[in-house]
Design a protein around this motif. Structure first.
Motif, short mmCIF file in Angstrom:
data_model
loop_
_atom_site.label_atom_id
_atom_site.label_comp_id
_atom_site.label_asym_id
_atom_site.label_seq_id
_atom_site.Cartn_x
_atom_site.Cartn_y
_atom_site.Cartn_z
N GLU A 253 0.27 -1.51 0.48
CA GLU A 253 -0.06 -0.15 0.18
C GLU A 253 1.10 1.12 0.02
OE1 GLU A 253 -3.48 2.70 0.44
OE2 GLU A 253 -3.23 1.04 -0.59
N LEU A 254 1.69 1.04 1.05
CA LEU A 254 2.84 2.55 0.82
C LEU A 254 3.28 2.58 -0.87
CD1 LEU A 254 4.59 4.72 2.14
CD2 LEU A 254 6.10 2.48 2.36
N GLY A 255 4.26 1.67 -1.12
CA GLY A 255 4.49 1.57 -2.41
C GLY A 255 2.64 2.08 -3.79
N ARG A 256 2.59 1.24 -3.72
CA ARG A 256 1.47 1.89 -4.93
C ARG A 256 0.80 3.44 -4.48
NH1 ARG A 256 -3.87 3.77 -4.60
NH2 ARG A 256 -3.84 2.96 -2.07
N LEU A 257 0.80 3.92 -3.36
CA LEU A 257 0.46 5.14 -2.56
C LEU A 257 2.19 6.09 -2.93
CD1 LEU A 257 -0.76 5.42 0.78
CD2 LEU A 257 -1.76 6.06 -1.78
N LEU A 258 3.20 6.17 -3.53
CA LEU A 258 4.04 6.30 -3.83
C LEU A 258 4.64 6.52 -5.31
CD1 LEU A 258 7.33 5.18 -0.98
CD2 LEU A 258 6.40 7.92 -1.13
N PHE A 259 4.42 5.59 -6.16
CA PHE A 259 4.49 5.36 -7.48
C PHE A 259 3.19 6.41 -8.06
CE2 PHE A 259 3.00 4.03 -11.29
CZ PHE A 259 4.24 2.71 -12.01
N ALA A 260 1.99 6.48 -7.40
CA ALA A 260 1.56 7.75 -7.69
C ALA A 260 1.60 8.87 -7.47
CB ALA A 260 -0.49 7.26 -7.65
N ASP A 261 2.52 9.29 -6.50
CA ASP A 261 2.89 10.62 -5.85
C ASP A 261 3.59 11.06 -6.74
OD1 ASP A 261 2.81 12.93 -4.52
OD2 ASP A 261 2.50 11.41 -2.08
N CYS B 146 5.63 8.23 -11.10
CA CYS B 146 5.73 7.09 -11.88
C CYS B 146 4.42 6.73 -12.56
CB CYS B 146 5.78 6.25 -10.71
SG CYS B 146 7.30 5.84 -9.64
N ALA B 147 3.71 7.17 -12.14
CA ALA B 147 2.23 6.29 -12.90
C ALA B 147 2.13 7.60 -14.04
CB ALA B 147 1.12 6.93 -11.52
N SER B 148 2.47 8.55 -13.75
CA SER B 148 2.65 9.62 -15.08
C SER B 148 2.83 8.67 -16.48
CB SER B 148 3.35 10.87 -14.89
OG SER B 148 3.23 11.93 -13.22
N CYS B 149 3.98 8.12 -16.19
CA CYS B 149 4.14 7.59 -17.83
C CYS B 149 4.21 6.03 -18.25
CB CYS B 149 6.33 7.46 -17.65
SG CYS B 149 6.81 9.65 -17.38
N HIS B 150 3.42 5.84 -16.59
CA HIS B 150 2.94 4.24 -16.96
C HIS B 150 1.65 4.39 -16.25
CE1 HIS B 150 6.82 2.49 -17.01
NE2 HIS B 150 7.22 3.86 -15.87
N LEU B 151 1.29 3.96 -17.54
CA LEU B 151 -0.80 5.02 -16.77
C LEU B 151 -1.82 3.12 -17.01
CD1 LEU B 151 -1.06 6.77 -19.42
CD2 LEU B 151 -0.41 7.39 -17.50
N ARG B 152 -1.98 2.82 -15.97
CA ARG B 152 -2.99 1.92 -15.59
C ARG B 152 -3.77 1.10 -16.89
NH1 ARG B 152 -3.98 -1.48 -10.83
NH2 ARG B 152 -4.29 -3.22 -12.00
N PHE C 102 4.62 -2.97 -4.15
CA PHE C 102 3.91 -2.95 -5.22
C PHE C 102 4.31 -3.30 -6.47
CE2 PHE C 102 1.84 0.05 -8.51
CZ PHE C 102 0.70 -0.46 -8.10
N GLU C 103 5.08 -3.25 -7.66
CA GLU C 103 5.31 -3.59 -8.23
C GLU C 103 5.16 -4.86 -8.20
OE1 GLU C 103 7.75 0.34 -10.35
OE2 GLU C 103 8.81 -1.52 -9.71
N ARG C 104 5.66 -5.95 -8.11
CA ARG C 104 5.79 -7.36 -7.83
C ARG C 104 4.10 -7.69 -7.57
NH1 ARG C 104 11.21 -6.50 -4.27
NH2 ARG C 104 12.69 -6.97 -5.75
N THR C 105 3.29 -7.00 -7.07
CA THR C 105 1.93 -7.67 -7.56
C THR C 105 1.35 -7.51 -8.82
OG1 THR C 105 1.01 -5.55 -6.59
CG2 THR C 105 1.46 -6.86 -4.55
N LEU C 106 1.88 -6.63 -9.61
CA LEU C 106 1.50 -6.08 -11.02
C LEU C 106 1.16 -8.05 -11.88
CD1 LEU C 106 2.37 -2.95 -11.60
CD2 LEU C 106 0.20 -3.92 -10.64
N VAL C 107 0.28 -8.81 -11.18
CA VAL C 107 0.28 -9.72 -12.14
C VAL C 107 -0.70 -9.49 -13.13
CG1 VAL C 107 0.25 -12.47 -12.09
CG2 VAL C 107 1.84 -10.93 -9.88
N SER C 108 -0.50 -10.46 -14.25
CA SER C 108 -1.27 -10.48 -15.34
C SER C 108 -1.39 -11.66 -16.39
CB SER C 108 -1.22 -8.50 -16.44
OG SER C 108 -2.19 -9.28 -17.99
N ALA C 109 -2.70 -11.77 -15.96
CA ALA C 109 -2.41 -13.58 -16.54
C ALA C 109 -4.08 -13.98 -16.52
CB ALA C 109 -1.71 -14.66 -15.53
#
Length: 337
Positions: A57-65, A76-82, A182-189
């Motif tokens: 959760e901390l990583g998710r917030l930092l990624f978007a801040d 980070c989220a400015s250049c890596h859009l969901r 946070f990034e390690r939880t970004l699993v797509s399958a």
């Protein structure tokens, strides 16, 4: 299959009082149960940075801040859009001081990647997260200033304490560990391909033709885009240029024959991650396929896998079938906020 990744207790956290000090409360963050997709390798998690609910959760917030950037305008989220599978729909991302020189890579299934960036210059997600902050074009900040901003923030000190313990100082190390979690939880399958593989969904005739083209010498995609991740995590010169302006892997190795080699991107979610290639030169999948079909340059730098094969000469129907199969690798639920 779920894997419980247990956090390490902080050294000395359960010891009694130090001379004249209060006892330190034990730090017990909540382990995160990682759901590993069927057929995927068991991931390796750094022993010093286990996945926890609080760290993620901390990583998710930092990624978007945007607090991580010098003028608080770029995150980070400015250049890596969901909605783009955590890639950037622009050819080159915009940082605090102009445009970057490469297209932003998508972020998913990073647990199974041994290196990061197009040129592989980072061997861990923790190291990767350091660079954009201090890059003068991307975020243009130094980590000492970031530390000061996070320390005086009304919320972050509490979140860092919950994630890592009150006796660990806020700083670069903990911040990048949280982002990496946070990034390690970004699993797509969760794709049509995965459901077809599980026997719960069928391909259309066109998708099946594309599957066969992909996995045979006729289109010859499978050598570099290996299932289930649809990447070999290696570096190849795919004949984009006779004389590559961007040295790619050679920037790290200084090897002459590594010029123009870039990391093989995953083809999962390829429908969402345009533009394509390290420099975003292709806007459509049609352009990408045509490059491999007839347009690549042959030189002593071009990957031997491409040099030893004849021209593909795929016809229009075959190219469309290949695209139809590639779209079965799309995971629309992954893209939702």
């Amino acid at each position: 299959m779920k894997y419980w990744l247990l956090p390490l207790l902080l050294s000395g956290a359960c010891s009694g009082e130090d001379k004249g000090t209060s006892p330190v409360s034990p730090h017990n963050p909540t382990p995160y149960a990682l759901d590993v997709p069927a057929g995927f390798p068991i991931p390796e998690i750094p022993a010093d940075n286990p996945l926890t609910i609080e760290g993620i959760e901390l990583g998710r917030l930092l990624f978007a801040d945007p607090i991580l950037s010098v003028d608080s305008t770029v995150a980070c989220a400015s250049c890596h859009l969901r909605e783009s599978a955590f890639a950037d729909a622009r050819r080159f991302s915009k940082g605090v001081n102009g445009l970057t020189s490469r297209n932003s890579m998508p972020l998913f299934n990073l647990l199974w990647s041994p290196s990061f960036f197009w040129d592989g210059r980072s061997a861990s997600l923790e190291d990767q997260a350091i660079h954009p902050v201090q890059n003068p074009i991307e975020m243009g900040e130094d980590w000492s200033t970031v530390t000061a901003k996070l320390t005086r923030h009304p919320t972050y000190p509490r979140l860092f304490a919950q994630a890592f313990g009150a006796n660990k100082p806020i700083g670069q190390k903990l911040a990048v560990q949280a982002i990496a979690q946070f990034e390690r939880t970004l699993v797509s399958a969760d794709t049509k391909y995965d459901r077809w593989l599980a026997g719960t969904e069928e391909f259309t005739p066109e998708e099946e033709r594309g599957f066969l083209l992909f996995h045979t010498e006729q289109a010859d995609c499978f050598h570099c885009h290996v299932a289930p991740l649809f990447t070999d995590n290696q570096f190849h010169n795919n004949g984009l240029d006779l004389d590559p302006a961007d040295p790619g892997l050679a920037r790290q190795t200084e090897g002459r024959l590594d010029r123009g080699k870039f990391k093989t991107p995953s083809l999962r979610n390829i429908e969402y991650t345009a533009p394509y290639m390290h420099d975003g030169r292709f806007q459509t999948l049609q352009e990408v396929i045509e490059h491999y079909n007839s347009g690549f340059h042959r030189s002593n730098l071009t990957d031997p896998l491409m040099l030893i094969r004849p021209e593909l000469n795929l016809n229009l129907k075959e190219k469309q079938s290949l695209i139809s199969f590639l779209k079965t690798l799309s995971d629309p639920r992954f893209n939702r906020p």
